[in-house]
Motif scaffolding. Structure first.
Motif, PDB file in Angstrom:
ATOM      1  N   LEU A  34       0.304  19.389  24.569  1.00 34.92           N
ATOM      2  CA  LEU A  34       0.442  19.550  23.064  1.00 34.92           C
ATOM      3  C   LEU A  34      -0.717  18.769  22.339  1.00 34.92           C
ATOM      4  CD1 LEU A  34       4.246  19.060  22.748  1.00 34.92           C
ATOM      5  CD2 LEU A  34       3.245  21.102  22.901  1.00 34.92           C
ATOM      6  N   VAL A  35      -1.289  19.066  21.604  1.00 32.08           N
ATOM      7  CA  VAL A  35      -2.410  18.420  20.763  1.00 32.08           C
ATOM      8  C   VAL A  35      -2.180  18.755  19.326  1.00 32.08           C
ATOM      9  CG1 VAL A  35      -4.757  18.383  20.308  1.00 32.08           C
ATOM     10  CG2 VAL A  35      -4.219  18.844  22.532  1.00 32.08           C
ATOM     11  N   GLU A  36      -1.911  17.671  18.529  1.00 28.84           N
ATOM     12  CA  GLU A  36      -1.776  17.882  16.957  1.00 28.84           C
ATOM     13  C   GLU A  36      -3.077  17.816  16.254  1.00 28.84           C
ATOM     14  OE1 GLU A  36       1.755  15.311  18.685  1.00 28.84           O
ATOM     15  OE2 GLU A  36      -0.378  15.600  18.944  1.00 28.84           O
ATOM     16  N   SER A  37      -3.026  18.262  14.994  1.00 26.14           N
ATOM     17  CA  SER A  37      -4.255  18.265  14.273  1.00 26.14           C
ATOM     18  C   SER A  37      -3.727  18.436  12.893  1.00 26.14           C
ATOM     19  CB  SER A  37      -5.396  19.291  14.580  1.00 26.14           C
ATOM     20  OG  SER A  37      -4.622  20.721  14.388  1.00 26.14           O
ATOM     21  N   GLY A  38      -4.580  17.987  11.687  1.00 26.81           N
ATOM     22  CA  GLY A  38      -4.547  18.250  10.439  1.00 26.81           C
ATOM     23  C   GLY A  38      -4.095  17.252   9.540  1.00 26.81           C
ATOM     24  N   GLY A  39      -3.990  15.854  10.280  1.00 29.56           N
ATOM     25  CA  GLY A  39      -3.874  14.720   9.519  1.00 29.56           C
ATOM     26  C   GLY A  39      -4.926  14.290   8.727  1.00 29.56           C
ATOM     27  N   GLY A  40      -4.647  13.458   7.964  1.00 35.31           N
ATOM     28  CA  GLY A  40      -5.786  12.732   7.197  1.00 35.31           C
ATOM     29  C   GLY A  40      -5.131  12.068   5.830  1.00 35.31           C
ATOM     30  N   LEU A  41      -6.036  11.706   4.829  1.00 33.20           N
ATOM     31  CA  LEU A  41      -5.900  10.860   3.832  1.00 33.20           C
ATOM     32  C   LEU A  41      -5.719  11.857   2.753  1.00 33.20           C
ATOM     33  CD1 LEU A  41      -5.602   8.297   2.004  1.00 33.20           C
ATOM     34  CD2 LEU A  41      -8.238   8.458   1.978  1.00 33.20           C
ATOM     35  N   VAL A  42      -4.509  11.750   2.068  1.00 32.11           N
ATOM     36  CA  VAL A  42      -4.081  12.646   0.956  1.00 32.11           C
ATOM     37  C   VAL A  42      -3.414  11.725  -0.271  1.00 32.11           C
ATOM     38  CG1 VAL A  42      -1.932  13.203   1.738  1.00 32.11           C
ATOM     39  CG2 VAL A  42      -3.124  14.710   0.158  1.00 32.11           C
ATOM     40  N   GLN A  43      -3.585  12.284  -1.315  1.00 32.10           N
ATOM     41  CA  GLN A  43      -3.076  11.500  -2.641  1.00 32.10           C
ATOM     42  C   GLN A  43      -1.643  11.753  -2.843  1.00 32.10           C
ATOM     43  OE1 GLN A  43      -5.301  12.458  -6.141  1.00 32.10           O
ATOM     44  NE2 GLN A  43      -6.994  10.914  -5.679  1.00 32.10           N
ATOM     45  N   PRO A  44      -0.798  10.870  -3.357  1.00 32.25           N
ATOM     46  CA  PRO A  44       0.656  11.207  -3.659  1.00 32.25           C
ATOM     47  C   PRO A  44       0.673  12.634  -4.351  1.00 32.25           C
ATOM     48  CG  PRO A  44       0.294   9.008  -3.882  1.00 32.25           C
ATOM     49  CD  PRO A  44      -1.167   9.655  -3.769  1.00 32.25           C
ATOM     50  N   GLY A  45       1.669  13.399  -3.898  1.00 33.90           N
ATOM     51  CA  GLY A  45       1.800  14.807  -4.708  1.00 33.90           C
ATOM     52  C   GLY A  45       0.995  15.761  -3.975  1.00 33.90           C
ATOM     53  N   GLY A  46       0.145  15.281  -3.173  1.00 33.33           N
ATOM     54  CA  GLY A  46      -0.667  16.369  -2.571  1.00 33.33           C
ATOM     55  C   GLY A  46      -0.153  17.255  -1.310  1.00 33.33           C
ATOM     56  N   SER A  47      -0.606  17.873  -0.637  1.00 29.68           N
ATOM     57  CA  SER A  47      -0.148  18.920   0.645  1.00 29.68           C
ATOM     58  C   SER A  47      -1.144  18.665   1.853  1.00 29.68           C
ATOM     59  CB  SER A  47      -0.133  20.255   0.226  1.00 29.68           C
ATOM     60  OG  SER A  47       0.735  20.497  -0.991  1.00 29.68           O
ATOM     61  N   LEU A  48      -0.464  18.556   3.116  1.00 29.98           N
ATOM     62  CA  LEU A  48      -1.321  18.542   4.205  1.00 29.98           C
ATOM     63  C   LEU A  48      -0.445  19.884   5.042  1.00 29.98           C
ATOM     64  CD1 LEU A  48      -2.015  15.162   5.136  1.00 29.98           C
ATOM     65  CD2 LEU A  48      -3.766  17.092   4.600  1.00 29.98           C
TER      66      LEU A  48
END
Length: 115
Positions: free
Chosen positions: A4-18
């Motif tokens: 299994l390989v996860e991806s898509g994480g990062g830095l986001v502002q409150p209220g944002g989406s990932l």
């Protein structure tokens, strides 16, 4: 054996989406129940959402209405759409696939919610 390989994480502002992705290699992935867990600094790993091989979903209370788990068995992938993110959602998010005595984990992807 499933990897299994996860991806898509990062830095986001409150209220944002990932949108997190969990890509699987190996045979039989469509037979596995798959879950997303998370672990915040200094805290234990906790369940976030789970999807069965049939597509039934469950969520923990603190993400209900904000997160959506889905799977695409043709792409051997599971996704976690995260909306209305809060600073307390900051954690490493892990993908888990389980079937009977088989249990596999990815290495995680970091999500940081901060202004």
């Amino acid at each position: 054996q499933v990897q299994l390989v996860e991806s898509g994480g990062g830095l986001v502002q409150p209220g944002g989406s990932l949108r997190l992705s969990c890509a699987a290699s190996g045979s039989g992935f469509s037979s596995y129940a798959v879950a997303w867990y998370r672990q915040a600094p200094g805290k234990q790993r906790e369940l976030v959402a789970r999807i069965t091989r049939g597509g039934s979903t469950t969520y923990v209370d603190f993400v209900k209405g904000r997160f959506t788990i889905s799977r695409d068995n043709y792409k051997n992938s599971v996704y976690l759409q995260m909306n209305s993110l809060k600073p307390e959602d900051t954690a490493v998010y892990y993908c888990n696939a389980a079937l009977l005595v088989r249990d596999y984990w990815g290495k995680g992807t970091l999500v940081t919610v901060s202004s």
